[in-house]
Design a protein around this motif. Structure first.
Motif, PDB file in Angstrom:
ATOM      1  N   TYR A  37      19.307  -8.260 -24.182  1.00  0.00           N
ATOM      2  CA  TYR A  37      19.218  -8.739 -22.799  1.00  0.00           C
ATOM      3  C   TYR A  37      20.478  -9.499 -22.425  1.00  0.00           C
ATOM      4  O   TYR A  37      20.922 -10.388 -23.164  1.00  0.00           O
ATOM      5  CB  TYR A  37      18.004  -9.652 -22.602  1.00  0.00           C
ATOM      6  CG  TYR A  37      17.954 -10.260 -21.218  1.00  0.00           C
ATOM      7  CD1 TYR A  37      17.489  -9.515 -20.138  1.00  0.00           C
ATOM      8  CD2 TYR A  37      18.427 -11.545 -20.979  1.00  0.00           C
ATOM      9  CE1 TYR A  37      17.480 -10.044 -18.856  1.00  0.00           C
ATOM     10  CE2 TYR A  37      18.416 -12.090 -19.709  1.00  0.00           C
ATOM     11  CZ  TYR A  37      17.939 -11.340 -18.646  1.00  0.00           C
ATOM     12  OH  TYR A  37      17.941 -11.851 -17.384  1.00  0.00           O
TER      13      TYR A  37
ATOM     14  N   GLN B  59       9.041  -5.479 -19.651  1.00  0.00           N
ATOM     15  CA  GLN B  59       9.445  -4.267 -20.346  1.00  0.00           C
ATOM     16  C   GLN B  59       8.817  -3.051 -19.688  1.00  0.00           C
ATOM     17  O   GLN B  59       7.783  -3.144 -19.027  1.00  0.00           O
ATOM     18  CB  GLN B  59       9.045  -4.320 -21.825  1.00  0.00           C
ATOM     19  CG  GLN B  59       7.541  -4.331 -22.059  1.00  0.00           C
ATOM     20  CD  GLN B  59       7.159  -4.386 -23.525  1.00  0.00           C
ATOM     21  OE1 GLN B  59       8.004  -4.565 -24.390  1.00  0.00           O
ATOM     22  NE2 GLN B  59       5.878  -4.236 -23.831  1.00  0.00           N
TER      23      GLN B  59
ATOM     24  N   THR C  32       8.527   2.296 -22.570  1.00  0.00           N
ATOM     25  CA  THR C  32       9.260   2.621 -23.789  1.00  0.00           C
ATOM     26  C   THR C  32       9.521   1.395 -24.646  1.00  0.00           C
ATOM     27  O   THR C  32      10.130   1.496 -25.713  1.00  0.00           O
ATOM     28  CB  THR C  32      10.607   3.276 -23.451  1.00  0.00           C
ATOM     29  OG1 THR C  32      11.399   2.357 -22.680  1.00  0.00           O
ATOM     30  CG2 THR C  32      10.399   4.561 -22.670  1.00  0.00           C
ATOM     31  N   LYS C  33       9.098   0.211 -24.189  1.00  0.00           N
ATOM     32  CA  LYS C  33       9.307  -1.083 -24.843  1.00  0.00           C
ATOM     33  C   LYS C  33      10.736  -1.607 -24.651  1.00  0.00           C
ATOM     34  O   LYS C  33      11.143  -2.563 -25.324  1.00  0.00           O
ATOM     35  CB  LYS C  33       8.973  -1.029 -26.346  1.00  0.00           C
ATOM     36  CG  LYS C  33       7.558  -0.559 -26.651  1.00  0.00           C
ATOM     37  CD  LYS C  33       6.516  -1.466 -26.022  1.00  0.00           C
ATOM     38  CE  LYS C  33       5.098  -1.037 -26.380  1.00  0.00           C
ATOM     39  NZ  LYS C  33       4.057  -1.885 -25.769  1.00  0.00           N
ATOM     40  N   LYS C  34      11.474  -1.024 -23.737  1.00  0.00           N
ATOM     41  CA  LYS C  34      12.811  -1.520 -23.422  1.00  0.00           C
ATOM     42  C   LYS C  34      12.697  -2.730 -22.498  1.00  0.00           C
ATOM     43  O   LYS C  34      12.012  -2.686 -21.479  1.00  0.00           O
ATOM     44  CB  LYS C  34      13.639  -0.429 -22.748  1.00  0.00           C
ATOM     45  CG  LYS C  34      15.057  -0.868 -22.389  1.00  0.00           C
ATOM     46  CD  LYS C  34      15.845   0.272 -21.768  1.00  0.00           C
ATOM     47  CE  LYS C  34      17.274  -0.181 -21.441  1.00  0.00           C
ATOM     48  NZ  LYS C  34      18.083   0.920 -20.852  1.00  0.00           N
TER      49      LYS C  34
ATOM     50  N   THR D   4      22.011   1.071 -26.212  1.00  0.00           N
ATOM     51  CA  THR D   4      20.838   1.685 -26.831  1.00  0.00           C
ATOM     52  C   THR D   4      19.900   0.689 -27.493  1.00  0.00           C
ATOM     53  O   THR D   4      18.856   1.084 -28.008  1.00  0.00           O
ATOM     54  CB  THR D   4      21.299   2.716 -27.880  1.00  0.00           C
ATOM     55  OG1 THR D   4      22.129   2.059 -28.847  1.00  0.00           O
ATOM     56  CG2 THR D   4      22.079   3.847 -27.214  1.00  0.00           C
ATOM     57  N   ASP D   5      20.230  -0.606 -27.512  1.00  0.00           N
ATOM     58  CA  ASP D   5      19.363  -1.615 -28.108  1.00  0.00           C
ATOM     59  C   ASP D   5      18.309  -2.034 -27.084  1.00  0.00           C
ATOM     60  O   ASP D   5      18.596  -2.768 -26.131  1.00  0.00           O
ATOM     61  CB  ASP D   5      20.184  -2.830 -28.549  1.00  0.00           C
ATOM     62  CG  ASP D   5      19.341  -3.867 -29.279  1.00  0.00           C
ATOM     63  OD1 ASP D   5      18.106  -3.691 -29.344  1.00  0.00           O
ATOM     64  OD2 ASP D   5      19.909  -4.869 -29.756  1.00  0.00           O
ATOM     65  N   ASP D   6      17.074  -1.564 -27.286  1.00  0.00           N
ATOM     66  CA  ASP D   6      16.013  -1.810 -26.307  1.00  0.00           C
ATOM     67  C   ASP D   6      15.642  -3.283 -26.166  1.00  0.00           C
ATOM     68  O   ASP D   6      15.091  -3.690 -25.141  1.00  0.00           O
ATOM     69  CB  ASP D   6      14.762  -1.012 -26.680  1.00  0.00           C
ATOM     70  CG  ASP D   6      14.919   0.477 -26.425  1.00  0.00           C
ATOM     71  OD1 ASP D   6      15.898   0.852 -25.743  1.00  0.00           O
ATOM     72  OD2 ASP D   6      14.086   1.260 -26.908  1.00  0.00           O
ATOM     73  N   LYS D   7      15.913  -4.092 -27.176  1.00  0.00           N
ATOM     74  CA  LYS D   7      15.537  -5.507 -27.132  1.00  0.00           C
ATOM     75  C   LYS D   7      16.653  -6.400 -26.601  1.00  0.00           C
ATOM     76  O   LYS D   7      16.437  -7.591 -26.371  1.00  0.00           O
ATOM     77  CB  LYS D   7      15.133  -5.985 -28.528  1.00  0.00           C
ATOM     78  CG  LYS D   7      13.970  -5.200 -29.137  1.00  0.00           C
ATOM     79  CD  LYS D   7      12.735  -5.242 -28.254  1.00  0.00           C
ATOM     80  CE  LYS D   7      11.585  -4.477 -28.879  1.00  0.00           C
ATOM     81  NZ  LYS D   7      10.395  -4.435 -27.994  1.00  0.00           N
TER      82      LYS D   7
ATOM     83  N   ASN E  86      22.607   4.983 -20.473  1.00  0.00           N
ATOM     84  CA  ASN E  86      22.943   3.958 -21.465  1.00  0.00           C
ATOM     85  C   ASN E  86      24.433   3.904 -21.756  1.00  0.00           C
ATOM     86  O   ASN E  86      24.867   3.668 -22.890  1.00  0.00           O
ATOM     87  CB  ASN E  86      22.168   4.187 -22.770  1.00  0.00           C
ATOM     88  CG  ASN E  86      20.690   3.942 -22.630  1.00  0.00           C
ATOM     89  OD1 ASN E  86      20.276   3.009 -21.946  1.00  0.00           O
ATOM     90  ND2 ASN E  86      19.881   4.780 -23.254  1.00  0.00           N
TER      91      ASN E  86
END
Length: 497
Positions: A71, A469, A472-474, A66-69, A136
């Protein structure tokens, strides 16, 4: 003094720069909207062909959570940047010693990207893996998702029944304190029912999106955006020696686009397709220039207005069928191409050498493509009344280019330039994952006759690393160590009046 600086030879030499220097990596910028053809002396005409080959490769994101940032290095993404080319035309003449007219054609904005191979931007057809990624990690596959949906739905039903029971008891309570306590229990049960129902719907949407992944096996994400500009310019020279010129005129612009989102990287938007019909609308250009022939100096500041398009769009959004809606819809979309400011400068250093500078600003931070169906679904998915844009950028673009032109013989001139482009933010849209560039270029011009010349040039670009990205900014990808090159050729005609 004018003949000492060989203004005509130097001015035509500088035209070599525009063969391969006007290609940007920020937003959708392509041509750089060069107007130097209009700033030439006398009667001038040019035809310019530019070819761009960019190598943009990277890795998708292997992180599930669930952490969009977050990688994690994933599968290799092959070159997504399709080679493209375009033409630019310009013609200009002086009506008299005060007024000049010109017409310019270019293709200012565009995009061409295509994902292929074994990565999250291509539908692989693995249903269980798709469910795992899109949810997710909340379900490992179809069976697991189906079991969880059943349990969540059953739990939501039980909580809804409990909420109704507590509400009924609150109505029959004998004291205000008891009624308040039962009402609070009813609200808590209702909230829990809604939460469980939302989790069930989220998993159901993930399953539906994963089924799209299976039905579109082998299809990859791709985008193509094309624009065309025709600009008419009228200029008037002012001042004792006609050293100042003000100019302006209308701009006709045509735009069209196609987008297809494929693969689990796009989550619930997997399978989305849009066709934006061709539309023509109008804007304007205005500017001012200054010249001092004694030292071959020319400076020009040009403003182009934004242009608003209202056109038809056809959208296909498979997930909408799972939400009891129509997945194929036609509507209208408003796209406003950005305004821009260009500054062009040149001055003679000695009788055979010319120094140049170009600066360009484009406010890509104000630009967005917001398809109506896509935006409406995003409102439901995010709970945000504004919804999401399909394409948007965080920062404005700045571009700077410095160069030198040298006349080697009366017929031959060479030029070189270095450049920097700021890009339009990082992370940036996965449909164009580049954060600006540094560049170096060379060119040459040969005077075939007193009036006709041919120029050729090339430029090498070092692209800035960028994370891709989704709206949604993911973060869904990472692109590093990419480059490209540009080559161009120009045929020009110039006659003094």
């Amino acid at each position: 003094m004018r003949s000492t600086f060989c203004l005509k030879a130097l001015s035509v030499a500088i035209a070599t720069f525009s063969v391969a220097s006007a290609a940007s990596a920020a937003g959708l910028d392509r041509s750089g909207q060069d107007i130097t053809a209009f700033l030439q002396d006398g009667t001038y005409a040019e035809t310019v062909y530019t070819y761009i080959d960019a190598d943009v490769t990277g890795r998708d994101n292997a992180y599930i959570g669930t952490d969009d940032k977050a990688y994690n290095k994933g599968n290799k993404i092959g070159d997504i940047a399709e080679d493209y080319d375009f033409f630019r035309y310009g013609v200009k003449t002086d009506i008299n010693d005060t007024f000049s007219v010109g017409i310019l054609y270019d293709e200012p904005f565009g995009a061409a990207a295509d994902y292929v191979g074994d990565n999250n931007f291509v539908a692989q057809g693995d249903l269980d893996n798709a469910i795992n990624i899109i949810s997710n990690g909340n379900a490992t596959g179809l069976v697991d998702a189906s079991n969880k949906i059943d349990r969540l739905s059953a739990g939501a039903q039980l909580q809804a029944e409990a909420a109704a029971k507590f509400a009924q008891q609150a109505q029959n309570a004998t004291t205000p304190q008891q009624a308040a306590q039962l009402a609070a229990q009813a609200k808590a049960a209702q909230d829990q029912a809604l939460e469980l129902k939302g989790q069930a719907e989220s998993l159901g949407a993930a399953v539906a999106s994963a089924q799209v992944e299976k039905s579109t096996t082998g299809e990859g994400t791709n985008v193509e955006v094309r624009t065309e500009n025709v600009t008419a310019i009228l200029g008037a020279k002012l001042g004792t020696n006609k050293e100042f010129q003000i100019y302006g005129g209308p701009v006709a612009q045509q735009v069209q686009a196609d987008v297809a989102l494929r693969g689990v990287a796009y989550g619930l938007a997997n399978g989305y397709t849009a066709h934006i019909s061709s539309d023509q609308d109008f804007g304007w250009l205005a500017g001012v220039s200054y010249s001092k022939p004694e030292i071959a100096l020319k400076a020009a500041l040009t403003y182009r207005s934004e242009i608003e398009h209202n056109t038809n769009i056809g959208e296909q959004y498979p997930i909408v069928a799972a939400l009891d809606g129509n997945p194929n819809q036609a509507g209208t979309i408003e796209i406003t191409t950005p305004k821009s400011v260009n500054f062009d400068f040149q001055t003679g250093i000695n009788p055979t050498t010319l120094a140049t500078a170009k600066v360009r600003w484009v406010p890509w931070g104000d630009f967005a493509i917001v398809p109506p169906l896509y935006n409406e679904v995003s409102k439901r998915a995010t709970g945000d009344d504004k919804g999401l844009a399909l394409v948007s950028y965080d920062d404005d673009q700045w571009q700077v280019e410095l160069g030198l032109a040298k006349r080697l013989t009366p017929a031959l001139a060479v030029s070189g330039n270095i450049g920097w482009d700021s890009g339009a933010g990082n992370p940036v849209t996965s449909l164009g994952p580049i954060e600006g560039y540094y560049s170096a270029g060379l060119g040459a011009k040969y005077n075939v006759t007193d009036n006709w010349a041919i120029s050729a040039g090339g430029k090498y670009l070092w692209f800035g690393d960028a994370e891709g990205q989704i709206p949604t900014k993911k973060v869904v990808s990472n692109f590093e160590d990419n480059d490209g090159y540009i080559v161009g050729v120009k045929l020009s005609y110039q006659a003094a009046q």
